[in-house]
Design a protein around this motif. Structure first.
Motif, PDB file in Angstrom:
ATOM      1  N   PHE A   1      56.510  88.328-103.261  1.00 13.94           N
ATOM      2  CA  PHE A   1      56.100  87.453-102.103  1.00 13.94           C
ATOM      3  C   PHE A   1      55.999  87.852-100.981  1.00 13.94           C
ATOM      4  O   PHE A   1      57.244  87.786-100.798  1.00 13.94           O
ATOM      5  CB  PHE A   1      56.173  86.184-102.619  1.00 13.94           C
ATOM      6  N   PRO A   2      55.598  88.002 -99.692  1.00 14.24           N
ATOM      7  CA  PRO A   2      56.179  88.696 -98.605  1.00 14.24           C
ATOM      8  C   PRO A   2      56.136  87.377 -97.155  1.00 14.24           C
ATOM      9  O   PRO A   2      55.668  87.720 -95.986  1.00 14.24           O
ATOM     10  CB  PRO A   2      54.841  89.605 -98.019  1.00 14.24           C
TER      11      PRO A   2
ATOM     12  N   LYS B   1      49.755  77.219 -92.560  1.00 16.09           N
ATOM     13  CA  LYS B   1      50.136  76.707 -92.809  1.00 16.09           C
ATOM     14  C   LYS B   1      50.495  76.314 -94.494  1.00 16.09           C
ATOM     15  O   LYS B   1      51.334  76.616 -95.524  1.00 16.09           O
ATOM     16  CB  LYS B   1      51.836  75.631 -91.911  1.00 16.09           C
TER      17      LYS B   1
ATOM     18  N   LYS C   1      47.160  86.677-106.544  1.00 15.48           N
ATOM     19  CA  LYS C   1      46.541  87.156-108.081  1.00 15.48           C
ATOM     20  C   LYS C   1      45.058  87.332-108.473  1.00 15.48           C
ATOM     21  O   LYS C   1      44.501  86.629-109.463  1.00 15.48           O
ATOM     22  CB  LYS C   1      47.886  86.197-109.450  1.00 15.48           C
TER      23      LYS C   1
ATOM     24  N   GLU D   1      52.178  73.443-107.372  1.00 17.60           N
ATOM     25  CA  GLU D   1      52.775  71.864-107.696  1.00 17.60           C
ATOM     26  C   GLU D   1      53.638  71.686-106.032  1.00 17.60           C
ATOM     27  O   GLU D   1      53.739  71.205-105.610  1.00 17.60           O
ATOM     28  CB  GLU D   1      53.644  72.292-108.883  1.00 17.60           C
ATOM     29  N   GLN D   2      54.560  72.500-105.676  1.00 21.30           N
ATOM     30  CA  GLN D   2      55.546  72.086-104.629  1.00 21.30           C
ATOM     31  C   GLN D   2      54.615  71.499-103.716  1.00 21.30           C
ATOM     32  O   GLN D   2      54.553  70.156-102.662  1.00 21.30           O
ATOM     33  CB  GLN D   2      56.103  73.413-103.867  1.00 21.30           C
TER      34      GLN D   2
ATOM     35  N   LEU E   1      47.593  87.065-103.393  1.00 23.52           N
ATOM     36  CA  LEU E   1      49.330  86.814-103.756  1.00 23.52           C
ATOM     37  C   LEU E   1      48.617  85.508-104.391  1.00 23.52           C
ATOM     38  O   LEU E   1      49.628  85.187-104.981  1.00 23.52           O
ATOM     39  CB  LEU E   1      49.198  85.724-101.998  1.00 23.52           C
TER      40      LEU E   1
ATOM     41  N   SER F   1      57.587  90.778 -93.709  1.00 19.61           N
ATOM     42  CA  SER F   1      57.576  88.885 -93.084  1.00 19.61           C
ATOM     43  C   SER F   1      56.291  89.038 -93.229  1.00 19.61           C
ATOM     44  O   SER F   1      55.503  89.848 -93.272  1.00 19.61           O
ATOM     45  CB  SER F   1      58.237  88.171 -92.333  1.00 19.61           C
ATOM     46  N   PHE F   2      55.691  87.137 -93.724  1.00 18.86           N
ATOM     47  CA  PHE F   2      53.948  86.864 -93.992  1.00 18.86           C
ATOM     48  C   PHE F   2      53.408  87.696 -92.860  1.00 18.86           C
ATOM     49  O   PHE F   2      52.369  88.365 -93.225  1.00 18.86           O
ATOM     50  CB  PHE F   2      54.769  86.169 -93.720  1.00 18.86           C
ATOM     51  N   LYS F   3      53.924  87.126 -91.517  1.00 17.75           N
ATOM     52  CA  LYS F   3      54.124  87.725 -90.383  1.00 17.75           C
ATOM     53  C   LYS F   3      53.556  89.075 -90.020  1.00 17.75           C
ATOM     54  O   LYS F   3      52.264  89.200 -89.519  1.00 17.75           O
ATOM     55  CB  LYS F   3      54.093  87.348 -88.673  1.00 17.75           C
TER      56      LYS F   3
ATOM     57  N   LYS G   1      51.087  70.185-103.477  1.00 20.86           N
ATOM     58  CA  LYS G   1      51.212  68.710-103.620  1.00 20.86           C
ATOM     59  C   LYS G   1      51.682  67.840-103.406  1.00 20.86           C
ATOM     60  O   LYS G   1      52.131  66.842-103.234  1.00 20.86           O
ATOM     61  CB  LYS G   1      50.628  69.117-105.403  1.00 20.86           C
ATOM     62  N   VAL G   2      53.271  68.324-104.017  1.00 18.71           N
ATOM     63  CA  VAL G   2      54.731  67.179-103.615  1.00 18.71           C
ATOM     64  C   VAL G   2      54.657  66.541-102.299  1.00 18.71           C
ATOM     65  O   VAL G   2      55.146  65.965-102.137  1.00 18.71           O
ATOM     66  CB  VAL G   2      55.629  67.833-104.490  1.00 18.71           C
ATOM     67  N   SER G   3      54.577  68.025-101.646  1.00 22.49           N
ATOM     68  CA  SER G   3      54.841  67.464-100.381  1.00 22.49           C
ATOM     69  C   SER G   3      53.521  66.856 -99.720  1.00 22.49           C
ATOM     70  O   SER G   3      53.669  67.051 -98.670  1.00 22.49           O
ATOM     71  CB  SER G   3      54.869  69.073 -99.557  1.00 22.49           C
TER      72      SER G   3
ATOM     73  N   LEU H   1      49.222  78.455 -96.836  1.00 23.20           N
ATOM     74  CA  LEU H   1      50.282  80.036 -97.553  1.00 23.20           C
ATOM     75  C   LEU H   1      51.529  78.671 -98.430  1.00 23.20           C
ATOM     76  O   LEU H   1      52.065  79.515 -99.418  1.00 23.20           O
ATOM     77  CB  LEU H   1      51.069  79.969 -96.417  1.00 23.20           C
ATOM     78  N   TYR H   2      51.544  77.359 -98.389  1.00 25.35           N
ATOM     79  CA  TYR H   2      51.993  76.603 -99.350  1.00 25.35           C
ATOM     80  C   TYR H   2      51.627  76.491-100.423  1.00 25.35           C
ATOM     81  O   TYR H   2      52.053  76.759-101.464  1.00 25.35           O
ATOM     82  CB  TYR H   2      52.984  75.526 -98.257  1.00 25.35           C
TER      83      TYR H   2
ATOM     84  N   GLU I   1      60.386  81.597 -93.324  1.00 27.03           N
ATOM     85  CA  GLU I   1      59.263  81.116 -93.182  1.00 27.03           C
ATOM     86  C   GLU I   1      58.950  80.169 -94.265  1.00 27.03           C
ATOM     87  O   GLU I   1      57.676  79.445 -94.100  1.00 27.03           O
ATOM     88  CB  GLU I   1      58.300  82.658 -93.467  1.00 27.03           C
TER      89      GLU I   1
ATOM     90  N   MET J   1      56.806  77.182 -93.782  1.00 29.58           N
ATOM     91  CA  MET J   1      55.615  76.477 -94.065  1.00 29.58           C
ATOM     92  C   MET J   1      55.484  74.881 -95.012  1.00 29.58           C
ATOM     93  O   MET J   1      54.331  74.001 -94.978  1.00 29.58           O
ATOM     94  CB  MET J   1      55.818  77.342 -94.960  1.00 29.58           C
TER      95      MET J   1
ATOM     96  N   THR K   1      50.132  78.702-101.705  1.00 28.83           N
ATOM     97  CA  THR K   1      49.633  80.327-102.427  1.00 28.83           C
ATOM     98  C   THR K   1      50.806  80.591-102.774  1.00 28.83           C
ATOM     99  O   THR K   1      51.323  80.539-104.059  1.00 28.83           O
ATOM    100  CB  THR K   1      49.034  81.248-100.709  1.00 28.83           C
ATOM    101  N   PHE K   2      52.496  79.618-102.286  1.00 28.01           N
ATOM    102  CA  PHE K   2      53.387  79.979-102.770  1.00 28.01           C
ATOM    103  C   PHE K   2      53.661  79.266-104.005  1.00 28.01           C
ATOM    104  O   PHE K   2      54.198  79.693-104.877  1.00 28.01           O
ATOM    105  CB  PHE K   2      54.897  79.413-101.433  1.00 28.01           C
TER     106      PHE K   2
END
Lengths: 237, 345
Positions: free
Chosen positions: A89-90, B218, B36, B228-229, B34, B281-283, B231-233, B221-222, A95, A99, B224-225
């Protein structure tokens, strides 16, 4: 009470996961939730975090039923059981924190990283860190929105002793110095005894809820807990 | 001059559209890679192929039908996937094969007369064949009305019948050619056939997609990362996911005009895999991915045209070339990179 749970029951296809659980959490509490595998700790957390909505009973955060509004989530920092992170994960640590931040405040990101001693690695990719370091990043991520409550679901599973000690030290500081209420599920009774001021002992129903010292000094209760854990362990194998 | 072809309007349209497509395919594609879900673009393009055939079948402008069918198909399948817990790769296979199957059947039963023929020449040619057919029909009808049948007339009749069947044969040949040509355009891309109105549509879609991405960056990306987290946010993860699927559908159908159904996923995936080898980094990753994508598309078109090569193949091969060079650089350690470790011995 900042959290109030009443008669919480969860049923998965006829199998009871939680049965009429009731307890409250006061401001500044450090609540350790203990119980064997399959006791319903993660189910309880999923209900509290709004990830599972099909339950009976009521869950109130800051005196409001969580069914009514999701606003309470902005006051909660969540650290998951095991960070499932794609190594590729980049994104950098900075970051990752940005996010999850509701506002755009780089200083708060630095402060949160400072609290978990990860500020020097802020520009490293998340996938390059060890599991212990990643878990500290997750605490920082949970702190970045200045939450009133931290919810941690068995956060030190698979983490080495050194990082576990660091982790517990950070949690203790956050509770005492930052006055953040903590709800923490764990298998580690020693750590719970050391850190938590309140204990909830769970095995589908609530066996005990109260002062930590009362639980750990009650030999009957400890014996009962050990027997239940052993039975659950045997059942799982 | 070597680059004289660049003054050609169709080449300019191709370049402008190509740049826009490269921009949004690489950015939308990064989120799919990202997650998959790299082949999702491919599945969408194949569904779009079914949509094109459906458009031709019901007499609606094929590209619009493709947009609607592929987006609805993707959203429907996502809903089913959530409901019945179907895995991501199985969902891609279902979408991909059903799209192509519907496309093949509808292409085979759609009469060319019903096709939306944009090319005036094609229409004239087709009308020409029809006129010949009609005039011969009249001729043979007149001849049939004569009571007297001479040998000459008989032979003429035979001749006209021969001509008629020959023209009918021509007509069928043309229909087959037109069918094959239509299918080929959608399968392999037709960037040099892009018209001014297509360029405008592509540019508008590009701007819309990039603006949406900027707004939800944002949150996307969240989600995608960690869904679950996120959703909790309090992030509306489902809505964000549907938005990504919608944008992917638009990107896939639009890029189909550039590289064709068969190569769409290349634009979604290859520049991103190359970028992930370098990005710290993502950027940085998204910037590199966009740059690789733009380079492949622009150079692919510029190289392909003077040599008479199909631009779509050239674009994809250039992207693969960048990936191979990146893998070599990564495995030999010429440039220090982080993260993504290809399993190169």
């Amino acid at each position: 009470m900042i959290v109030d749970i009443e008669n919480l029951s969860v049923d998965y296809s006829g199998i009871k996961a939680l049965d009429k659980i009731s307890f409250g959490i006061a401001e500044g509490d450090f609540l350790g939730i203990i119980g064997p595998n399959g006791a319903g700790k993660s189910t309880l957390f999923r209900c509290m975090l709004g990830l599972h909505t099909g339950y009976d009973g009521t869950i109130k955060f800051f005196d409001k039923d969580i069914h009514e509004s999701k606003k309470y989530l902005s006051q909660i920092g969540y650290v998951p059981q095991k960070p499932v992170i794609d190594k590729n994960f980049p994104a950098t640590i900075r970051e990752i924190l940005a996010m999850s931040q509701h506002s755009n405040n780089p200083k708060k990101i630095d402060d949160a990283l400072q609290k978990v001693w990860m500020h020097e690695l802020a520009d490293r990719r998340i996938g390059d860190l060890s599991v212990g370091q990643q878990q500290r990043v997750f605490i920082a991520k949970a702190l970045v929105n200045s939450p009133k409550i931290l919810v941690l679901d068995e956060p030190v599973t698979g983490i080495d002793m050194y990082n576990q000690d660091l982790f517990f030290q950070i949690l203790g500081d956050l509770n005492k110095k930052e006055k953040i209420s903590i709800i923490w599920s764990s298998h580690d009774l020693d750590a719970v005894e050391r850190l938590a001021n309140k204990v909830a002992c769970l095995n589908k129903t609530l066996f005990f809820h109260g002062i930590s010292e009362d639980f750990f000094s009650d030999e009957e209760m400890m014996k009962k807990y050990s027997e239940t854990s052993m039975q659950m362990h045997m059942h799982h194998h | 001059m070597v680059f004289e072809f660049l003054s050609d309007q169709s080449v300019q349209y191709a370049l402008i559209s190509g740049i826009a497509i490269a921009l949004f395919c690489s950015t939308v594609g990064l989120f799919l890679v990202l997650r998959k879900f790299a082949l999702f673009g491919d599945a969408l393009a194949h569904t779009a192929f079914g949509g094109v055939a459906f458009g031709l079948f019901i007499g609606v402008y094929p590209l619009w039908a493709a947009y609607i069918v592929s987006i609805l198909g993707a959203l429907g399948l996502t809903k089913l996937r959530q409901r019945f817990d179907i895995s991501g790769d199985a969902a891609v296979a279902i979408l991909l094969t059903s799209g192509i199957a519907v496309g093949i059947i509808l292409f085979s039963i759609t009469d060319v007369d019903d096709h939306q023929l944009d090319d005036e020449h094609d229409v004239k040619q087709l009308n020409g064949i029809q006129n010949i057919e009609e005039s011969h029909d009249e001729e043979s009808h007149d001849e049939e009305s004569h009571d007297e049948e001479s040998h000459d007339e008989e032979s003429h009749d035979e001749e006209s019948h021969d001509e008629e069947s020959h023209d009918e044969h021509d007509m069928n040949d043309f229909r087959d050619m037109k069918h094959a040509h239509d299918m080929e355009e959608f399968l392999f891309g037709s960037i040099l056939q892009i018209k001014q109105e297509n360029v405008i549509t592509i540019l508008i879609l590009c701007v819309i997609i990039l603006i949406i991405l900027r707004i939800i960056y944002k949150k996307l990306l969240y989600a995608t990362f960690s869904e679950e987290q996120a959703k909790v946010s309090g992030i509306p993860v489902e809505k964000i996911n549907y938005l990504l699927i919608g944008m992917s559908g638009v990107a896939a159908v639009t890029s189909m005009q550039l590289v064709g159904v068969l190569l769409v996923s290349a634009l979604f995936v290859i520049p991103n895999v190359s970028a992930m080898l370098y990005g710290r980094s993502f950027k940085q990753t998204i910037t590199l991915s966009t740059s690789f994508s733009l380079f492949s598309v622009v150079m692919g078109i510029i190289i392909a045209i003077p040599f008479g090569i199909e631009p779509s193949g050239c674009i994809v091969l250039l992207a693969i070339g960048i990936l191979i060079v990146s893998l070599i650089i990564k495995s030999t350690g010429i440039v220090k990179t982080t993260g993504f470790s290809p399993k190169v011995a």
